[in-house]
Enzyme design. Structure first.
Site, short mmCIF file in Angstrom:
data_model
loop_
_atom_site.label_atom_id
_atom_site.label_comp_id
_atom_site.label_asym_id
_atom_site.label_seq_id
_atom_site.Cartn_x
_atom_site.Cartn_y
_atom_site.Cartn_z
N PRO A 85 12.49 -18.04 -10.91
CA PRO A 85 13.92 -18.35 -10.85
C PRO A 85 14.39 -18.53 -9.41
O PRO A 85 14.11 -17.71 -8.54
CB PRO A 85 14.57 -17.12 -11.49
CG PRO A 85 13.59 -16.00 -11.23
CD PRO A 85 12.24 -16.63 -11.27
N HIS A 284 11.32 -10.40 -2.99
CA HIS A 284 12.31 -11.48 -3.08
C HIS A 284 12.05 -12.55 -2.01
O HIS A 284 12.98 -13.15 -1.46
CB HIS A 284 13.73 -10.91 -2.91
CG HIS A 284 14.76 -11.60 -3.75
ND1 HIS A 284 15.28 -11.05 -4.90
CD2 HIS A 284 15.38 -12.80 -3.62
CE1 HIS A 284 16.18 -11.86 -5.42
NE2 HIS A 284 16.25 -12.94 -4.66
N GLY A 317 5.43 -15.33 -1.07
CA GLY A 317 4.45 -15.73 -0.06
C GLY A 317 3.31 -16.58 -0.55
O GLY A 317 2.49 -17.03 0.27
N ARG A 319 1.08 -19.61 -1.42
CA ARG A 319 1.07 -21.01 -1.02
C ARG A 319 -0.20 -21.75 -1.45
O ARG A 319 -0.23 -22.96 -1.49
CB ARG A 319 1.18 -21.13 0.52
CG ARG A 319 2.53 -20.76 1.10
CD ARG A 319 3.59 -21.79 0.78
NE ARG A 319 4.85 -21.44 1.38
CZ ARG A 319 5.76 -20.63 0.85
NH1 ARG A 319 5.54 -20.10 -0.35
NH2 ARG A 319 6.89 -20.35 1.46
#
Length: 393
Positions: A85, A284, A317, A319
């Protein structure tokens, strides 16, 4: 809706997509998506956490066919990651939440809609047939949160994700430096940078400025105007929320409930005791408490205390496909992506989102082949080794 601005042949990884979004979005909008709280220590630490774990590959296994599929809450998904979200995704591209949901459905991965979405939750549900998830804040006005739960149930959302790490807003210093406000307004500091992004401006002119559509009526009733939406939303963040409130909202939902924003093993235990089916280990994305630990720090211990009964999800974090594999090896069932698919949306709408998902699936397939694991279930603790700070590159 405007088509994506060209192919993504030069976008080889998610950092490339981040750079593409940076070039195509006004600085204030990009920094709102990309930025984090205060000195952004947690955001940097979120990337470094993966360097602390090295792979231990196993050879001479049959990896001619790689299976990325996972089962989460009774649904089979095509990969061990989903779209998390993100508030007001429409800043990146008009009605981005609908695009995100559709691309997730095409890719057969989970999608979770934010309470603070720029598209009504009913409209996103109508846009797909997938079992989407809905993220909830327990607001100061409990009736508002209860009404959102009822609307999500009626619209067919399958999982409720309660975010609990926002008793107040984080101090994201990039925003005031860029004169970023909602509703959007032009200032001497940001108008020049915005003017050289004509594509973004044209889309804004055609579709209007995004606002938290799920809260429009409540804000009008409270403030008399939709212009007070953001102030109203911020005023609804409630530092008095406790586990007792969480327990009530778990009881209001008919399906699985996930508690998002945990970094303590004790909180993981408490969530399980109250009936949550899953948790999201998360700081977050570094956007709330700067200096908070990263998910992998607590993940192995969380898995030990949770056993196999609790679904453990991570964000913050991630990636690379290799990042997802490390989380799986340490005990995570699923990873949620927040900024990554917003970079894709900002760089080129639906094709950008699809390209992000494709990159991650490709990286997962390649890394699992090299690691010697044919299925997601084959990935285990033996496949990673803790290096500590020596692993930083």
């Amino acid at each position: 809706m405007e088509a994506a601005s060209g192919p993504f042949n030069d976008v080889l990884n998610l950092e490339d997509m981040r750079e593409a979004a940076r070039r195509r979005l006004p600085r204030a909008i990009f920094d709102y998506i990309d930025g984090a709280a205060e000195d952004e220590v947690s955001k940097r630490r979120n990337r470094r956490q993966f360097d602390e774990w090295g792979f231990v590959q196993r050879v001479l296994n049959d990896v001619s066919a790689i299976d990325l599929t996972v089962e989460i809450f009774g649904n089979r998904f095509a990969a061990p990651f989903g779209i998390g979200p993100t508030g007001l995704a429409g800043l990146a591209w008009p009605k981005a939440e609908t695009l995100l949901a559709r691309e997730a459905e095409k890719a057969a991965i989970p999608f979770c809609l934010s309470t603070v979405s720029s598209v009504r939750l009913e409209d996103v549900a109508d846009a797909t047939a997938a079992p989407n998830w809905f993220q909830l804040y327990i607001f100061r006005d409990r009736d508002l949160s209860r009404s959102l739960v009822e609307r999500a149930k009626a619209a067919g959302y399958s999982v409720l994700v309660i975010t609990v790490d926002c008793p107040t807003g984080g101090n994201r210093e990039r925003d005031p430096r860029n004169d970023f406000t909602l509703p959007l307004r032009a200032t001497r500091r940001n108008v020049a940078n915005t003017a050289i992004r004509p594509g973004w401006l044209l889309r804004l002119a055609r579709c209007g400025a995004p606002k938290p559509e799920n809260m429009v009526e409540a804000a009008r009733a409270a403030a008399g105007s939709a212009q007070g939406l953001v102030a109203f939303m911020n005023s609804q963040l409630d530092p008095s929320v406790t586990w007792r409130d969480v327990e009530e909202f778990i009881g209001l939902w008919d399906g699985p409930v996930v508690i998002k924003g945990l970094l303590s093993v004790k909180d993981v235990e408490r969530a399980a005791e109250l009936g949550a089916r899953g948790v999201v280990l998360s700081n977050h994305g570094g956007r709330q408490l700067d200096g908070g630990i990263s998910p992998l720090t607590v993940l192995p211990d969380a898995r030990k205390v949770a056993g196999e009964a609790l679904t453990i999800i991570c964000d913050s974090g991630f990636r690379r496909g290799t990042d997802i594999i490390k989380a799986r090896a340490l005990g995570a069932d699923l990873v949620l992506m927040g900024r990554n698919t917003l970079y894709g949306a900002g760089a080129g709408g639906a094709p950008g989102i699809a390209h992000v998902i494709s990159i991650l699936k490709s990286e997962l397939t390649r890394a699992m082949t090299l690691l010697g694991t044919a299925t997601i279930g084959d990935i285990a603790a033996e496949h990673v080794h803790y290096l500590g700070a020596a692993g930083h590159v």
